[in-house]
Write an enzyme that holds these catalytic residues in place. Structure first.
Site, short mmCIF file in Angstrom:
data_model
loop_
_atom_site.label_atom_id
_atom_site.label_comp_id
_atom_site.label_asym_id
_atom_site.label_seq_id
_atom_site.Cartn_x
_atom_site.Cartn_y
_atom_site.Cartn_z
N ASN A 3 0.69 -1.15 0.03
CA ASN A 3 0.00 -0.05 -0.11
C ASN A 3 0.76 1.39 0.00
O ASN A 3 1.87 1.38 0.66
CB ASN A 3 -0.96 -0.14 1.26
N HIS A 21 -3.25 0.77 -4.12
CA HIS A 21 -3.46 -0.58 -2.87
C HIS A 21 -2.28 -1.40 -3.23
O HIS A 21 -1.81 -1.57 -4.42
CB HIS A 21 -4.81 -1.07 -3.16
N GLU A 40 -2.50 -4.61 -3.65
CA GLU A 40 -2.93 -5.42 -4.94
C GLU A 40 -2.45 -4.76 -6.36
O GLU A 40 -2.14 -5.41 -7.11
CB GLU A 40 -4.08 -5.91 -4.72
N SER A 53 -8.49 -8.56 2.78
CA SER A 53 -9.35 -8.83 1.94
C SER A 53 -9.38 -7.55 1.07
O SER A 53 -9.47 -6.42 1.30
CB SER A 53 -10.82 -8.88 2.56
N CYS A 107 -10.41 -4.80 -1.92
CA CYS A 107 -11.65 -3.80 -2.08
C CYS A 107 -11.93 -4.26 -3.35
O CYS A 107 -11.42 -4.79 -4.27
CB CYS A 107 -10.94 -2.34 -1.86
N CYS A 156 -9.59 -3.47 -6.41
CA CYS A 156 -8.42 -4.52 -6.49
C CYS A 156 -9.04 -5.65 -6.91
O CYS A 156 -8.38 -6.39 -7.86
CB CYS A 156 -7.76 -4.64 -5.07
#
Length: 175
Positions: free
Chosen positions: A54, A65, A67, A92, A94, A97
């Site tokens: 991030n 982010h 990912e 987890s 979003c 992503c």
């Protein structure tokens, strides 16, 4: 033939926990840089091909982010390469992503934990992405430590996305 497959599984394939530890290293790197401790790695054919963490705060970004950073750092892969990938992420993912995972046809996402932050796992599953949640306490503790020590930072980030990272159901766009 079967013996060769079993041998390969035992001696060459690394378990999900190995790659999650690498994603945690990325989350710790973000924290060291003054950012939100979320990390990710993209794995193809049992090899890490990219890493990300991030960078919202560090780069004053709205999209970096972990990912997205990992997918971007992989470069421009072709369809067949993406289909051989697994994305490992400490929290987890979003909707943004998850959308990138779906767009690039990444078939499997392994999540460190989803109790501190629930993302768009249902969106992934509805699009035939295999979702594995490890419930890794290291991921939870790292994120909780950050959010407890920096509540104003995390609260500000959540406000920017309407205080949720879950997918709205049935067209519900109410606040």
């Amino acid at each position: 033939m079967i013996i060769n497959i079993i041998y390969a599984l035992i001696f060459f394939m690394k378990p999900d926990t190995y790659y999650m530890a690498e994603a945690i290293n990325e989350a710790e790197k973000s924290l060291t840089e003054g950012g939100i401790p979320i990390g990710a790695v993209l794995v193809k054919d049992d090899e890490i091909i990219s890493r990300g963490h991030n960078r919202l705060i560090q780069n004053d970004s709205v999209i970096l982010h972990a990912e997205m950073d990992a997918i971007e750092n992989a470069g421009r892969l072709d369809y067949g390469d993406y289909r051989k990938c697994t994305l490992y992420t400490t929290l987890s993912p979003c909707p943004m992503c998850s959308g990138a995972v779906i767009l690039y046809n990444i078939p499997r996402v392994v999540i460190g934990e989803n109790t501190t932050l629930m993302g768009a796992e249902n969106l992934l599953e509805c699009n035939d992405v295999e979702v594995v949640v490890l419930n890794d306490i290291r991921c939870r503790d790292l994120f909780l430590r950050f959010s407890c020590n920096n509540p104003e930072v995390w609260d500000e980030e959540l406000k920017k996305v309407g205080n949720t990272t879950e997918v709205k159901q049935n067209g519900d766009n109410s606040d």
